[in-house]
Write a protein that holds these residues in place. Structure first.
Motif, PDB file in Angstrom:
ATOM      1  N   GLU A  66      56.443  32.702  36.895  1.00 42.04           N
ATOM      2  CA  GLU A  66      56.946  31.346  36.656  1.00 42.04           C
ATOM      3  C   GLU A  66      56.328  30.337  37.622  1.00 42.04           C
ATOM      4  O   GLU A  66      56.023  29.212  37.241  1.00 42.04           O
ATOM      5  N   SER A  67      56.131  30.728  38.865  1.00 45.22           N
ATOM      6  CA  SER A  67      55.632  29.813  39.904  1.00 45.22           C
ATOM      7  C   SER A  67      54.118  29.640  39.884  1.00 45.22           C
ATOM      8  O   SER A  67      53.622  28.543  40.145  1.00 45.22           O
ATOM      9  N   LEU A  68      53.386  30.718  39.615  1.00 44.97           N
ATOM     10  CA  LEU A  68      51.931  30.675  39.685  1.00 44.97           C
ATOM     11  C   LEU A  68      51.270  30.521  38.322  1.00 44.97           C
ATOM     12  O   LEU A  68      50.092  30.177  38.242  1.00 44.97           O
ATOM     13  N   GLY A  69      51.995  30.851  37.261  1.00 43.16           N
ATOM     14  CA  GLY A  69      51.446  30.690  35.920  1.00 43.16           C
ATOM     15  C   GLY A  69      50.636  31.863  35.410  1.00 43.16           C
ATOM     16  O   GLY A  69      49.971  31.756  34.385  1.00 43.16           O
ATOM     17  N   TYR A  70      50.670  32.970  36.116  1.00 42.36           N
ATOM     18  CA  TYR A  70      49.981  34.173  35.641  1.00 42.36           C
ATOM     19  C   TYR A  70      50.734  35.395  36.153  1.00 42.36           C
ATOM     20  O   TYR A  70      51.532  35.304  37.083  1.00 42.36           O
ATOM     21  N   GLU A  71      50.477  36.535  35.501  1.00 40.82           N
ATOM     22  CA  GLU A  71      51.176  37.767  35.872  1.00 40.82           C
ATOM     23  C   GLU A  71      50.656  38.318  37.187  1.00 40.82           C
ATOM     24  O   GLU A  71      49.448  38.362  37.412  1.00 40.82           O
ATOM     25  N   VAL A  72      51.587  38.739  38.024  1.00 40.73           N
ATOM     26  CA  VAL A  72      51.259  39.351  39.305  1.00 40.73           C
ATOM     27  C   VAL A  72      52.022  40.670  39.387  1.00 40.73           C
ATOM     28  O   VAL A  72      53.212  40.695  39.703  1.00 40.73           O
ATOM     29  N   ALA A  73      51.350  41.746  39.041  1.00 36.81           N
ATOM     30  CA  ALA A  73      51.988  43.056  39.139  1.00 36.81           C
ATOM     31  C   ALA A  73      52.355  43.298  40.598  1.00 36.81           C
ATOM     32  O   ALA A  73      51.581  42.985  41.512  1.00 36.81           O
ATOM     33  N   THR A  74      53.541  43.841  40.815  1.00 31.93           N
ATOM     34  CA  THR A  74      54.090  44.019  42.158  1.00 31.93           C
ATOM     35  C   THR A  74      54.477  45.472  42.363  1.00 31.93           C
ATOM     36  O   THR A  74      55.142  46.066  41.512  1.00 31.93           O
ATOM     37  N   PHE A  75      54.079  46.010  43.497  1.00 38.33           N
ATOM     38  CA  PHE A  75      54.348  47.414  43.818  1.00 38.33           C
ATOM     39  C   PHE A  75      55.045  47.466  45.170  1.00 38.33           C
ATOM     40  O   PHE A  75      54.448  47.119  46.189  1.00 38.33           O
TER      41      PHE A  75
END
Length: 179
Positions: A66-75
């Motif tokens: 929502e904040s950056l506008g692209y998907e950020v997979a998180t581990f």
């Protein structure tokens, strides 16, 4: 409060530039405490009262999208998990210390399937060798990263799941500092 380490995919690569002070503020906006970043490659350390790493991963991914506008997979890994990852020795000491060899660790959300493991291990060659332990893929590269025909994108394709790759030196430094 438990301390967690988040390894983020797609931060400061591929045209997605995020300043670390901005990334810290994004994590603080989620109510996390004592937020720090470790080098500018998407490593975030924070404290949360949550006991569920999976819930934290989803919460962070949603907020970053929502904040950056692209998907950020998180581990997410706990400090104890990171210590175990840093101490694990997937290859012989000789191989690890051989001049020119480099060890990378790919973080995944779940352990790769048996079929994905088989496919990845079969893709080993004279330059690249792999070992899977839990949710981590250990990648021994016998050349410079950019000289290998293998890549993080190919690793994800073979595994059939997102992953993010870090140099073992970074992982060990983080473990020494936070675990």
């Amino acid at each position: 409060m438990p301390k967690y380490l988040a390894f983020l995919r797609a931060i400061n690569v591929g045209g997605h530039t995020v300043k670390m002070d901005h990334l810290r503020r994004l994590f603080e906006a989620l109510g996390f405490a004592n937020v720090e970043t470790f080098i500018a490659s998407g490593n975030v350390i924070f404290e949360s009262s949550s006991k569920s790493a999976k819930a934290l991963e989803k919460k962070i991914e949603k907020h970053l999208h929502e904040s950056l506008g692209y998907e950020v997979a998180t581990f997410i890994r706990t400090t104890a998990e990171l210590a175990a990852v840093a101490q694990y020795q997937p290859f012989s000491t000789t191989e690890l210390n051989d001049k020119g060899n480099r060890l990378y660790i790919a973080f995944t959300a779940d352990p790769p399937s048996a079929a994905a493991k088989k496919k990845l291990l079969a893709s080993a060659n004279e330059t690249d060798e792999f070992h899977i332990h839990g949710r981590e893929v250990y990648w021994l590269c016998r050349k410079q990263f950019h000289e290998s025909k293998f890549s993080g994108a190919l690793l994800e394709k073979i595994l059939g799941m997102p992953a993010t790759v870090r140099n073992v030196t970074t992982v060990r430094k983080m473990a020494a500092k936070y675990a």
